[in-house]
Design a protein around this motif. Structure first.
Motif, mmCIF file in Angstrom:
data_model
loop_
_atom_site.group_PDB
_atom_site.id
_atom_site.type_symbol
_atom_site.label_atom_id
_atom_site.label_comp_id
_atom_site.label_asym_id
_atom_site.label_seq_id
_atom_site.Cartn_x
_atom_site.Cartn_y
_atom_site.Cartn_z
ATOM 1 N N ASP A 105 112.628 31.730 129.502
ATOM 2 C CA ASP A 105 112.434 30.089 129.940
ATOM 3 C C ASP A 105 113.359 29.337 129.785
ATOM 4 O O ASP A 105 113.706 29.074 128.531
ATOM 5 N N VAL A 106 114.431 28.750 130.606
ATOM 6 C CA VAL A 106 115.468 27.890 130.524
ATOM 7 C C VAL A 106 115.193 26.986 129.538
ATOM 8 O O VAL A 106 115.960 26.440 128.576
ATOM 9 N N SER A 107 113.944 26.051 129.523
ATOM 10 C CA SER A 107 113.808 25.170 128.919
ATOM 11 C C SER A 107 113.578 25.630 127.305
ATOM 12 O O SER A 107 113.402 24.736 126.370
ATOM 13 N N GLU A 108 113.435 26.949 126.881
ATOM 14 C CA GLU A 108 113.016 27.526 125.704
ATOM 15 C C GLU A 108 114.286 28.426 125.137
ATOM 16 O O GLU A 108 114.341 29.120 124.162
ATOM 17 N N ALA A 109 115.503 28.263 126.149
ATOM 18 C CA ALA A 109 116.520 29.193 125.746
ATOM 19 C C ALA A 109 117.311 29.186 124.440
ATOM 20 O O ALA A 109 117.971 30.008 123.953
ATOM 21 N N ASP A 110 117.323 28.020 123.836
ATOM 22 C CA ASP A 110 118.128 27.703 122.830
ATOM 23 C C ASP A 110 117.411 27.768 121.611
ATOM 24 O O ASP A 110 117.833 27.442 120.469
ATOM 25 N N SER A 111 116.299 28.628 121.707
ATOM 26 C CA SER A 111 115.325 28.800 120.175
ATOM 27 C C SER A 111 115.168 30.464 120.139
ATOM 28 O O SER A 111 115.017 30.998 121.072
ATOM 29 N N LEU A 112 115.473 30.720 118.841
ATOM 30 C CA LEU A 112 115.013 32.366 118.667
ATOM 31 C C LEU A 112 113.474 32.333 118.442
ATOM 32 O O LEU A 112 112.641 31.401 118.053
ATOM 33 N N ILE A 113 112.944 33.371 118.766
ATOM 34 C CA ILE A 113 111.347 33.243 118.712
ATOM 35 C C ILE A 113 110.988 34.712 118.094
ATOM 36 O O ILE A 113 111.494 35.594 117.996
ATOM 37 N N VAL A 114 109.833 34.725 117.461
ATOM 38 C CA VAL A 114 109.213 35.848 116.735
ATOM 39 C C VAL A 114 107.925 36.128 117.320
ATOM 40 O O VAL A 114 107.183 37.037 116.805
ATOM 41 N N SER A 115 107.513 35.187 118.360
ATOM 42 C CA SER A 115 106.078 35.754 118.882
ATOM 43 C C SER A 115 106.117 35.050 120.240
ATOM 44 O O SER A 115 107.010 34.188 120.572
ATOM 45 N N ALA A 116 105.265 35.776 121.046
ATOM 46 C CA ALA A 116 105.049 35.045 122.484
ATOM 47 C C ALA A 116 103.856 35.477 123.255
ATOM 48 O O ALA A 116 103.291 36.566 122.465
ATOM 49 N N SER A 117 103.400 34.925 124.084
ATOM 50 C CA SER A 117 102.186 35.072 124.906
ATOM 51 C C SER A 117 102.033 36.561 125.613
ATOM 52 O O SER A 117 103.368 36.974 126.117
ATOM 53 N N LEU A 118 100.978 37.119 125.928
ATOM 54 C CA LEU A 118 100.880 38.068 127.050
ATOM 55 C C LEU A 118 101.442 37.417 128.300
ATOM 56 O O LEU A 118 101.284 36.665 128.708
ATOM 57 N N GLY A 119 102.312 38.453 128.934
ATOM 58 C CA GLY A 119 102.851 38.081 130.245
ATOM 59 C C GLY A 119 104.248 37.456 130.161
ATOM 60 O O GLY A 119 104.791 37.264 131.418
ATOM 61 N N ALA A 120 104.691 37.160 128.985
ATOM 62 C CA ALA A 120 105.872 36.266 128.872
ATOM 63 C C ALA A 120 107.068 37.085 129.129
ATOM 64 O O ALA A 120 107.239 38.360 128.806
ATOM 65 N N ARG A 121 108.411 36.779 129.718
ATOM 66 C CA ARG A 121 109.487 37.498 129.849
ATOM 67 C C ARG A 121 110.402 37.128 128.577
ATOM 68 O O ARG A 121 110.777 35.957 128.483
ATOM 69 N N LEU A 122 110.878 38.158 128.239
ATOM 70 C CA LEU A 122 111.697 37.916 126.866
ATOM 71 C C LEU A 122 113.064 38.634 127.165
ATOM 72 O O LEU A 122 113.193 39.483 127.833
ATOM 73 N N ALA A 123 114.020 38.152 126.432
ATOM 74 C CA ALA A 123 115.419 38.800 126.135
ATOM 75 C C ALA A 123 115.543 39.269 124.652
ATOM 76 O O ALA A 123 115.601 38.394 123.833
ATOM 77 N N PHE A 124 115.676 40.416 124.467
ATOM 78 C CA PHE A 124 115.990 41.270 123.237
ATOM 79 C C PHE A 124 117.513 41.452 122.877
ATOM 80 O O PHE A 124 117.971 41.984 124.111
ATOM 81 N N VAL A 125 118.208 40.813 122.056
ATOM 82 C CA VAL A 125 119.712 41.027 121.816
ATOM 83 C C VAL A 125 119.797 41.810 120.819
ATOM 84 O O VAL A 125 119.446 41.679 119.844
ATOM 85 N N GLY A 126 121.030 42.885 121.050
ATOM 86 C CA GLY A 126 121.607 43.692 119.897
ATOM 87 C C GLY A 126 122.428 44.371 120.086
ATOM 88 O O GLY A 126 123.270 44.153 121.170
ATOM 89 N N ASP A 127 122.543 45.793 119.748
ATOM 90 C CA ASP A 127 123.433 46.689 119.930
ATOM 91 C C ASP A 127 122.594 48.085 120.333
ATOM 92 O O ASP A 127 121.587 48.341 119.670
ATOM 93 N N ASN A 128 123.692 48.933 120.909
ATOM 94 C CA ASN A 128 123.137 50.361 121.372
ATOM 95 C C ASN A 128 121.718 50.297 122.047
ATOM 96 O O ASN A 128 120.806 51.259 121.895
ATOM 97 N N LEU A 129 121.388 49.239 122.922
ATOM 98 C CA LEU A 129 120.125 49.271 123.948
ATOM 99 C C LEU A 129 120.247 49.723 125.093
ATOM 100 O O LEU A 129 119.334 50.089 125.550
ATOM 101 N N GLY A 130 121.348 50.468 125.649
ATOM 102 C CA GLY A 130 121.572 51.049 126.856
ATOM 103 C C GLY A 130 120.707 52.152 127.027
ATOM 104 O O GLY A 130 120.437 52.379 128.402
ATOM 105 N N ASP A 131 120.361 53.006 126.092
ATOM 106 C CA ASP A 131 119.595 54.236 126.351
ATOM 107 C C ASP A 131 118.166 53.976 126.267
ATOM 108 O O ASP A 131 117.483 54.919 126.014
ATOM 109 N N VAL A 132 117.657 52.794 126.065
ATOM 110 C CA VAL A 132 116.244 52.442 125.749
ATOM 111 C C VAL A 132 115.433 52.671 127.018
ATOM 112 O O VAL A 132 115.776 52.260 128.067
#
Length: 438
Positions: free
Chosen positions: A45-72
Protein backbone atom coordinates in the motif's frame (compact mmCIF):
# COMPACT_ATOMS: atom_id res chain seq x y z
CA UNK A 1 16.81 9.14 8.06
CA UNK A 2 14.42 10.54 5.49
CA UNK A 3 16.97 9.92 2.73
CA UNK A 4 17.46 6.34 3.90
CA UNK A 5 13.69 5.69 3.80
CA UNK A 6 13.40 7.23 0.34
CA UNK A 7 16.31 5.13 -0.90
CA UNK A 8 14.79 1.95 0.55
CA UNK A 9 11.43 2.62 -1.10
CA UNK A 10 13.22 3.24 -4.40
CA UNK A 11 15.12 -0.01 -4.03
CA UNK A 12 11.95 -1.98 -3.36
CA UNK A 13 10.23 -0.36 -6.35
CA UNK A 14 13.23 -1.10 -8.57
CA UNK A 15 13.30 -4.70 -7.46
CA UNK A 16 9.59 -5.03 -8.19
CA UNK A 17 10.04 -3.54 -11.65
CA UNK A 18 13.02 -5.83 -12.32
CA UNK A 19 10.97 -8.87 -11.33
CA UNK A 20 8.45 -8.11 -14.06
CA UNK A 21 11.01 -7.35 -16.74
CA UNK A 22 13.52 -10.14 -16.12
CA UNK A 23 13.37 -13.90 -16.31
CA UNK A 24 12.68 -15.32 -12.85
CA UNK A 25 14.52 -18.53 -13.79
CA UNK A 26 17.82 -16.60 -13.83
CA UNK A 27 17.39 -15.58 -10.20
CA UNK A 28 16.20 -19.06 -9.29
CA UNK A 29 19.29 -20.64 -10.80
CA UNK A 30 21.71 -18.19 -9.20
CA UNK A 31 20.12 -18.61 -5.75
CA UNK A 32 19.58 -22.38 -5.88
CA UNK A 33 21.00 -24.07 -2.79
CA UNK A 34 21.44 -20.78 -0.91
CA UNK A 35 19.59 -20.01 2.30
CA UNK A 36 16.95 -17.27 1.87
CA UNK A 37 17.52 -14.21 4.03
CA UNK A 38 14.62 -11.93 5.01
CA UNK A 39 15.71 -8.48 6.15
CA UNK A 40 12.33 -6.78 6.52
CA UNK A 41 8.76 -6.58 5.20
CA UNK A 42 6.79 -3.66 3.83
CA UNK A 43 3.20 -3.12 2.82
CA UNK A 44 2.51 -2.69 -0.90
CA UNK A 45 0.00 0.00 0.00
CA UNK A 46 1.65 3.24 -1.16
CA UNK A 47 0.29 5.14 1.83
CA UNK A 48 2.11 2.73 4.16
CA UNK A 49 5.21 1.99 2.07
CA UNK A 50 7.58 4.05 4.25
CA UNK A 51 7.11 1.83 7.30
CA UNK A 52 8.59 -1.54 8.18
CA UNK A 53 5.97 -3.99 9.39
CA UNK A 54 6.00 -7.09 11.56
CA UNK A 55 2.32 -7.94 11.24
CA UNK A 56 -0.51 -7.63 8.72
CA UNK A 57 -4.10 -8.68 8.17
CA UNK A 58 -5.40 -11.64 6.21
CA UNK A 59 -5.52 -10.77 2.53
CA UNK A 60 -2.82 -8.08 2.75
CA UNK A 61 -0.23 -7.77 -0.03
CA UNK A 62 3.35 -7.56 1.24
CA UNK A 63 6.88 -7.10 -0.06
CA UNK A 64 9.54 -9.17 1.70
CA UNK A 65 13.01 -7.81 1.05
CA UNK A 66 16.28 -9.72 1.53
CA UNK A 67 18.83 -11.88 -0.27
CA UNK A 68 18.88 -15.29 -2.00
CA UNK A 69 15.10 -15.20 -2.56
CA UNK A 70 15.05 -16.14 -6.27
CA UNK A 71 14.57 -19.89 -5.68
CA UNK A 72 11.77 -19.55 -3.10
CA UNK A 73 8.83 -21.61 -4.33
CA UNK A 74 6.65 -21.75 -1.22
CA UNK A 75 5.60 -19.12 1.29
CA UNK A 76 3.54 -20.09 4.33
CA UNK A 77 1.84 -17.88 6.91
CA UNK A 78 1.05 -19.94 9.99
CA UNK A 79 -0.31 -23.15 8.42
CA UNK A 80 -1.73 -21.51 5.28
CA UNK A 81 0.17 -21.70 2.00
CA UNK A 82 0.19 -18.54 -0.10
CA UNK A 83 -0.17 -18.47 -3.88
CA UNK A 84 3.17 -17.42 -5.28
CA UNK A 85 3.49 -15.69 -8.65
CA UNK A 86 6.97 -16.45 -10.13
CA UNK A 87 7.07 -13.02 -11.80
CA UNK A 88 6.89 -11.45 -8.34
CA UNK A 89 9.97 -13.32 -7.06
CA UNK A 90 13.52 -11.99 -7.52
CA UNK A 91 16.77 -12.47 -5.64
CA UNK A 92 15.95 -9.56 -3.35
CA UNK A 93 12.16 -9.20 -3.29
CA UNK A 94 9.07 -11.39 -2.95
CA UNK A 95 5.62 -9.85 -3.45
CA UNK A 96 2.94 -12.09 -1.93
CA UNK A 97 -0.64 -11.97 -0.63
CA UNK A 98 -1.40 -13.40 2.79
CA UNK A 99 -4.03 -16.14 2.28
CA UNK A 100 -7.49 -14.92 3.17
CA UNK A 101 -8.15 -18.03 5.27
CA UNK A 102 -8.30 -18.52 9.01
CA UNK A 103 -5.27 -20.42 10.32
CA UNK A 104 -5.79 -23.78 11.96
CA UNK A 105 -2.53 -23.45 13.89
CA UNK A 106 -1.11 -20.05 14.85
CA UNK A 107 2.71 -19.97 14.81
CA UNK A 108 3.19 -16.22 14.20
CA UNK A 109 5.75 -17.11 11.56
CA UNK A 110 6.24 -16.82 7.82
CA UNK A 111 8.16 -19.67 6.20
CA UNK A 112 10.08 -19.46 2.92
CA UNK A 113 10.98 -22.75 1.21
CA UNK A 114 13.19 -23.20 -1.87
CA UNK A 115 13.05 -25.86 -4.58
CA UNK A 116 15.75 -27.83 -2.74
CA UNK A 117 13.92 -27.74 0.58
CA UNK A 118 16.00 -25.04 2.22
CA UNK A 119 13.74 -23.23 4.67
CA UNK A 120 13.90 -19.84 6.37
CA UNK A 121 11.54 -18.89 9.19
CA UNK A 122 10.76 -15.20 9.74
CA UNK A 123 8.77 -13.92 12.75
CA UNK A 124 5.56 -12.40 11.39
CA UNK A 125 2.15 -12.01 13.00
CA UNK A 126 -0.99 -12.37 10.88
CA UNK A 127 -3.99 -10.89 12.60
CA UNK A 128 -7.55 -11.90 11.79
CA UNK A 129 -10.17 -9.17 11.28
CA UNK A 130 -13.49 -9.13 13.07
CA UNK A 131 -16.25 -11.07 11.30
CA UNK A 132 -17.59 -9.48 8.14
CA UNK A 133 -21.34 -9.96 7.50
CA UNK A 134 -22.15 -9.29 3.85
CA UNK A 135 -25.53 -10.76 3.01
CA UNK A 136 -28.56 -12.65 4.32
CA UNK A 137 -30.56 -15.08 2.22
CA UNK A 138 -33.82 -13.40 3.22
CA UNK A 139 -33.73 -10.10 5.09
CA UNK A 140 -37.43 -10.47 5.97
CA UNK A 141 -37.28 -14.07 7.17
CA UNK A 142 -39.76 -14.81 9.91
CA UNK A 143 -38.83 -15.93 13.40
CA UNK A 144 -38.11 -19.66 13.57
CA UNK A 145 -36.94 -19.93 9.96
CA UNK A 146 -33.40 -20.83 8.95
CA UNK A 147 -31.40 -18.29 6.96
CA UNK A 148 -27.91 -18.19 5.45
CA UNK A 149 -25.48 -15.41 6.34
CA UNK A 150 -22.49 -14.95 4.04
CA UNK A 151 -19.33 -13.02 4.79
CA UNK A 152 -15.83 -13.75 6.05
CA UNK A 153 -13.76 -14.52 9.15
CA UNK A 154 -16.41 -16.56 10.97
CA UNK A 155 -13.99 -18.04 13.53
CA UNK A 156 -15.41 -20.40 16.14
CA UNK A 157 -12.89 -20.79 18.93
CA UNK A 158 -13.54 -23.55 21.52
CA UNK A 159 -12.83 -21.08 24.32
CA UNK A 160 -14.69 -18.15 22.74
CA UNK A 161 -17.59 -19.55 20.67
CA UNK A 162 -18.91 -17.56 17.73
CA UNK A 163 -22.24 -15.80 18.40
CA UNK A 164 -24.87 -14.26 16.12
CA UNK A 165 -27.08 -11.49 17.46
CA UNK A 166 -30.19 -10.12 15.77
CA UNK A 167 -31.36 -6.58 16.53
CA UNK A 168 -33.18 -6.29 19.81
CA UNK A 169 -30.40 -8.23 21.56
CA UNK A 170 -31.72 -11.60 20.40
CA UNK A 171 -29.20 -14.42 20.00
CA UNK A 172 -29.67 -16.76 17.05
CA UNK A 173 -29.15 -20.51 17.16
CA UNK A 174 -26.27 -21.53 14.89
CA UNK A 175 -27.13 -24.57 12.76
CA UNK A 176 -23.85 -24.81 10.84
CA UNK A 177 -20.83 -22.67 10.06
CA UNK A 178 -17.78 -22.38 7.87
CA UNK A 179 -15.31 -19.53 7.61
CA UNK A 180 -17.60 -17.64 5.25
CA UNK A 181 -21.11 -19.13 5.60
CA UNK A 182 -23.41 -19.36 8.61
CA UNK A 183 -26.79 -21.05 8.88
CA UNK A 184 -28.82 -19.66 11.77
CA UNK A 185 -32.37 -19.69 13.07
CA UNK A 186 -34.02 -16.26 13.25
CA UNK A 187 -34.84 -15.68 16.94
CA UNK A 188 -38.23 -14.65 18.29
CA UNK A 189 -38.56 -10.97 19.10
CA UNK A 190 -35.95 -9.71 16.63
CA UNK A 191 -36.62 -6.18 15.39
CA UNK A 192 -35.35 -4.04 12.52
CA UNK A 193 -31.62 -3.39 12.39
CA UNK A 194 -28.18 -4.86 11.58
CA UNK A 195 -27.15 -8.43 12.36
CA UNK A 196 -23.97 -8.80 14.43
CA UNK A 197 -21.48 -11.69 14.49
CA UNK A 198 -18.91 -11.84 17.28
CA UNK A 199 -15.81 -14.03 17.35
CA UNK A 200 -12.62 -14.18 19.37
CA UNK A 201 -11.31 -11.54 16.95
CA UNK A 202 -14.05 -8.98 17.49
CA UNK A 203 -17.57 -7.98 16.52
CA UNK A 204 -18.83 -7.20 13.01
CA UNK A 205 -22.21 -5.75 12.04
CA UNK A 206 -23.97 -6.13 8.72
CA UNK A 207 -24.44 -3.21 6.37
CA UNK A 208 -27.87 -4.59 5.53
CA UNK A 209 -30.72 -4.46 8.03
CA UNK A 210 -33.02 -7.25 9.07
CA UNK A 211 -36.62 -6.17 8.30
CA UNK A 212 -35.16 -3.20 6.44
CA UNK A 213 -37.51 -0.25 5.86
CA UNK A 214 -34.76 2.19 4.84
CA UNK A 215 -35.28 3.44 1.31
CA UNK A 216 -38.64 1.68 1.09
CA UNK A 217 -40.63 2.47 -2.03
CA UNK A 218 -43.19 -0.34 -2.30
CA UNK A 219 -44.09 -2.50 0.69
CA UNK A 220 -47.70 -2.97 -0.53
CA UNK A 221 -48.91 -2.72 3.07
CA UNK A 222 -49.38 1.02 3.43
CA UNK A 223 -45.99 2.20 4.72
CA UNK A 224 -45.47 4.40 1.67
CA UNK A 225 -48.94 4.01 0.16
CA UNK A 226 -47.45 3.42 -3.29
CA UNK A 227 -48.43 0.66 -5.69
CA UNK A 228 -49.63 0.35 -9.28
CA UNK A 229 -49.56 3.71 -11.04
CA UNK A 230 -49.43 3.18 -14.80
CA UNK A 231 -51.32 1.55 -17.63
CA UNK A 232 -51.47 -1.89 -16.03
CA UNK A 233 -52.33 -3.14 -12.57
CA UNK A 234 -50.19 -6.01 -11.37
CA UNK A 235 -52.14 -8.03 -8.76
CA UNK A 236 -51.49 -7.04 -5.13
CA UNK A 237 -52.34 -10.06 -2.98
CA UNK A 238 -52.36 -11.43 0.55
CA UNK A 239 -53.11 -15.14 0.44
CA UNK A 240 -51.11 -16.10 3.51
CA UNK A 241 -47.99 -17.02 1.51
CA UNK A 242 -46.40 -13.57 1.72
CA UNK A 243 -43.26 -12.73 3.66
CA UNK A 244 -44.73 -9.59 5.22
CA UNK A 245 -48.37 -9.14 4.31
CA UNK A 246 -49.31 -8.08 0.78
CA UNK A 247 -47.08 -8.77 -2.18
CA UNK A 248 -47.12 -7.92 -5.90
CA UNK A 249 -47.40 -10.72 -8.45
CA UNK A 250 -46.10 -11.11 -12.01
CA UNK A 251 -47.57 -14.05 -13.95
CA UNK A 252 -50.02 -16.58 -12.61
CA UNK A 253 -48.37 -19.97 -13.18
CA UNK A 254 -50.55 -20.59 -16.25
CA UNK A 255 -49.89 -17.75 -18.70
CA UNK A 256 -47.02 -18.56 -21.08
CA UNK A 257 -43.96 -16.32 -21.22
CA UNK A 258 -42.30 -17.19 -24.52
CA UNK A 259 -38.77 -16.41 -25.65
CA UNK A 260 -36.83 -13.15 -25.55
CA UNK A 261 -39.24 -11.36 -27.89
CA UNK A 262 -42.30 -12.05 -25.76
CA UNK A 263 -44.32 -8.92 -24.98
CA UNK A 264 -46.98 -9.33 -22.35
CA UNK A 265 -47.20 -6.22 -20.19
CA UNK A 266 -50.72 -7.19 -19.16
CA UNK A 267 -49.38 -10.11 -17.13
CA UNK A 268 -45.69 -9.44 -16.56
CA UNK A 269 -45.27 -5.73 -15.88
CA UNK A 270 -45.42 -3.54 -12.78
CA UNK A 271 -45.48 0.20 -13.45
CA UNK A 272 -45.10 3.11 -11.11
CA UNK A 273 -45.10 6.38 -13.05
CA UNK A 274 -44.83 9.53 -10.98
CA UNK A 275 -47.37 12.28 -11.67
CA UNK A 276 -51.10 12.80 -12.07
CA UNK A 277 -53.75 13.72 -14.60
CA UNK A 278 -53.98 17.21 -13.15
CA UNK A 279 -52.99 20.26 -15.22
CA UNK A 280 -50.21 21.09 -14.68
CA UNK A 281 -49.00 17.67 -13.59
CA UNK A 282 -48.36 17.43 -9.86
CA UNK A 283 -47.14 14.67 -7.60
CA UNK A 284 -49.68 13.80 -4.89
CA UNK A 285 -48.22 12.31 -1.72
CA UNK A 286 -48.77 8.54 -1.44
CA UNK A 287 -50.12 8.43 -5.02
CA UNK A 288 -47.94 9.77 -7.78
CA UNK A 289 -45.08 11.17 -5.70
CA UNK A 290 -41.66 11.11 -7.34
CA UNK A 291 -39.61 8.30 -5.83
CA UNK A 292 -36.64 10.59 -5.20
CA UNK A 293 -38.93 12.66 -2.95
CA UNK A 294 -39.25 9.75 -0.51
CA UNK A 295 -35.86 8.06 -0.98
CA UNK A 296 -32.47 9.79 -1.04
CA UNK A 297 -30.84 8.85 -4.36
CA UNK A 298 -28.06 11.44 -4.14
CA UNK A 299 -25.45 8.67 -3.85
CA UNK A 300 -27.18 6.24 -6.21
CA UNK A 301 -23.90 4.86 -7.60
CA UNK A 302 -23.26 3.35 -4.16
CA UNK A 303 -26.78 2.01 -3.68
CA UNK A 304 -28.58 -1.23 -4.52
CA UNK A 305 -32.15 -2.00 -5.49
CA UNK A 306 -33.45 -4.77 -3.23
CA UNK A 307 -36.63 -6.80 -2.98
CA UNK A 308 -37.89 -10.12 -1.68
CA UNK A 309 -38.77 -12.76 -4.27
CA UNK A 310 -40.63 -16.06 -4.17
CA UNK A 311 -41.14 -18.44 -7.11
CA UNK A 312 -42.90 -21.81 -6.63
CA UNK A 313 -41.13 -24.85 -8.09
CA UNK A 314 -44.28 -25.56 -10.11
CA UNK A 315 -44.10 -22.14 -11.81
CA UNK A 316 -40.39 -21.75 -12.61
CA UNK A 317 -38.98 -18.90 -14.70
CA UNK A 318 -36.91 -19.54 -17.85
CA UNK A 319 -37.57 -16.80 -20.39
CA UNK A 320 -36.92 -13.06 -20.65
CA UNK A 321 -34.88 -10.89 -18.33
CA UNK A 322 -36.44 -8.96 -15.48
CA UNK A 323 -35.89 -5.40 -16.58
CA UNK A 324 -35.72 -2.88 -13.74
CA UNK A 325 -36.07 0.60 -15.16
CA UNK A 326 -35.81 3.85 -13.24
CA UNK A 327 -36.75 6.98 -15.17
CA UNK A 328 -37.23 10.69 -14.71
CA UNK A 329 -40.48 12.48 -15.52
CA UNK A 330 -38.82 13.70 -18.71
CA UNK A 331 -39.02 10.10 -19.93
CA UNK A 332 -42.38 8.94 -18.50
CA UNK A 333 -45.02 10.32 -16.18
CA UNK A 334 -48.59 9.59 -15.20
CA UNK A 335 -50.96 11.87 -17.09
CA UNK A 336 -50.58 13.89 -20.25
CA UNK A 337 -47.36 15.20 -21.73
CA UNK A 338 -46.77 18.85 -21.00
CA UNK A 339 -45.50 20.80 -18.01
CA UNK A 340 -45.53 19.97 -14.32
CA UNK A 341 -46.15 22.19 -11.31
CA UNK A 342 -42.42 23.00 -11.12
CA UNK A 343 -42.26 24.18 -14.73
CA UNK A 344 -40.48 21.04 -15.95
CA UNK A 345 -41.39 19.31 -19.20
CA UNK A 346 -42.98 15.91 -18.58
CA UNK A 347 -43.31 13.05 -21.07
CA UNK A 348 -46.72 11.68 -20.08
CA UNK A 349 -47.72 8.03 -20.30
CA UNK A 350 -45.80 6.03 -22.91
CA UNK A 351 -44.11 2.70 -23.50
CA UNK A 352 -41.40 3.97 -25.82
CA UNK A 353 -38.94 5.05 -23.11
CA UNK A 354 -38.15 1.49 -22.07
CA UNK A 355 -37.79 0.37 -25.69
CA UNK A 356 -35.07 2.97 -26.16
CA UNK A 357 -31.38 2.74 -25.25
CA UNK A 358 -32.13 4.09 -21.77
CA UNK A 359 -30.12 2.29 -19.07
CA UNK A 360 -31.69 -0.28 -16.80
CA UNK A 361 -30.81 -3.28 -14.67
CA UNK A 362 -31.28 -6.83 -15.96
CA UNK A 363 -31.89 -9.75 -13.61
CA UNK A 364 -31.80 -13.22 -15.16
CA UNK A 365 -30.97 -15.96 -12.65
CA UNK A 366 -32.16 -18.71 -15.00
CA UNK A 367 -30.11 -20.24 -17.82
CA UNK A 368 -30.91 -21.93 -21.10
CA UNK A 369 -30.69 -25.31 -19.41
CA UNK A 370 -31.91 -24.56 -15.88
CA UNK A 371 -35.16 -22.91 -14.92
CA UNK A 372 -35.10 -20.75 -11.80
CA UNK A 373 -37.33 -20.99 -8.77
CA UNK A 374 -36.95 -20.52 -5.03
CA UNK A 375 -38.82 -23.70 -4.14
CA UNK A 376 -41.59 -21.54 -2.77
CA UNK A 377 -39.26 -19.85 -0.27
CA UNK A 378 -38.64 -16.13 -0.04
CA UNK A 379 -35.18 -14.78 -0.84
CA UNK A 380 -33.67 -11.31 -0.95
CA UNK A 381 -32.46 -10.08 -4.34
CA UNK A 382 -29.86 -7.28 -4.36
CA UNK A 383 -28.85 -5.49 -7.56
CA UNK A 384 -26.22 -2.69 -7.49
CA UNK A 385 -27.56 0.38 -9.26
CA UNK A 386 -24.04 0.94 -10.62
CA UNK A 387 -24.74 -2.13 -12.79
CA UNK A 388 -27.82 -0.56 -14.41
CA UNK A 389 -25.98 -0.05 -17.71
CA UNK A 390 -27.92 -2.18 -20.24
CA UNK A 391 -30.55 -1.43 -22.83
CA UNK A 392 -33.64 -3.52 -23.44
CA UNK A 393 -31.81 -5.88 -25.80
CA UNK A 394 -29.10 -6.66 -23.26
CA UNK A 395 -26.45 -4.59 -25.01
CA UNK A 396 -24.78 -1.55 -23.49
CA UNK A 397 -27.06 1.44 -23.03
CA UNK A 398 -26.51 4.73 -24.85
CA UNK A 399 -28.09 6.96 -22.17
CA UNK A 400 -27.38 6.49 -18.49
CA UNK A 401 -28.73 7.37 -15.07
CA UNK A 402 -27.08 10.66 -14.23
CA UNK A 403 -28.82 12.40 -11.33
CA UNK A 404 -31.49 12.07 -8.67
CA UNK A 405 -34.03 13.35 -11.16
CA UNK A 406 -33.73 10.05 -13.05
CA UNK A 407 -35.28 8.20 -10.09
CA UNK A 408 -38.86 9.46 -10.27
CA UNK A 409 -40.48 6.28 -11.60
CA UNK A 410 -39.83 2.52 -11.66
CA UNK A 411 -40.99 -0.24 -13.97
CA UNK A 412 -40.39 -3.98 -13.58
CA UNK A 413 -41.05 -5.89 -16.78
CA UNK A 414 -40.25 -9.47 -17.87
CA UNK A 415 -39.18 -8.86 -21.43
CA UNK A 416 -36.33 -9.46 -23.88
CA UNK A 417 -32.93 -8.71 -22.31
CA UNK A 418 -31.14 -10.18 -25.32
CA UNK A 419 -31.43 -13.74 -24.03
CA UNK A 420 -33.13 -16.74 -25.58
CA UNK A 421 -35.33 -18.64 -23.22
CA UNK A 422 -37.66 -21.57 -22.93
CA UNK A 423 -41.43 -21.21 -22.95
CA UNK A 424 -42.54 -21.22 -19.32
CA UNK A 425 -45.45 -20.28 -17.09
CA UNK A 426 -43.77 -18.39 -14.25
CA UNK A 427 -45.27 -16.87 -11.12
CA UNK A 428 -43.13 -14.30 -9.33
CA UNK A 429 -44.11 -12.89 -5.95
CA UNK A 430 -42.30 -9.63 -5.15
CA UNK A 431 -42.35 -7.55 -1.98
CA UNK A 432 -40.52 -4.74 -0.13
CA UNK A 433 -38.96 -2.96 -3.11
CA UNK A 434 -36.35 -0.59 -1.68
CA UNK A 435 -33.15 1.28 -2.51
CA UNK A 436 -30.41 1.28 0.13
CA UNK A 437 -26.74 2.14 0.53
CA UNK A 438 -24.36 -0.70 -0.29
Amino acid sequence: MKHIVQYTIFAVAAAMAFSVQSCSETDAESDRGATPVIKYARSCDVSEADSLIVSASLGARLAFVGDNLGDVQQVWFNDQKAKLNPTMVTSHTIIVDIPNLLPGEVTNEARFITSTGVETVYPFNVFVPAPRVESMSCEYAQAGSTVVLKGAYFADDPNVPLTVEFPGGKDAKIVSLTQDVLEVVVPEGAVEGPVAVTSIYGRGESGFHYLDTRGMMFDFDGLTGLGNHGWHNAPIEDDGSGISGNYMRLGDGQTVLAGKDAWDDNNFSFEYWAGSWNTPTDYPEREGVRLFDIVDFSDYKNMSLKFELCIPSTAAWQACAMQLIFAGTDKVSMGNAGTDCFGNTVAGCNNSYFQSDWARGLYRPWTATDAFHTDGQWITVSLPIADFVYNGDGAGAASFLGSEADFASLQIFLWNGGVDGVDCTPLLKIDNIRAVKN
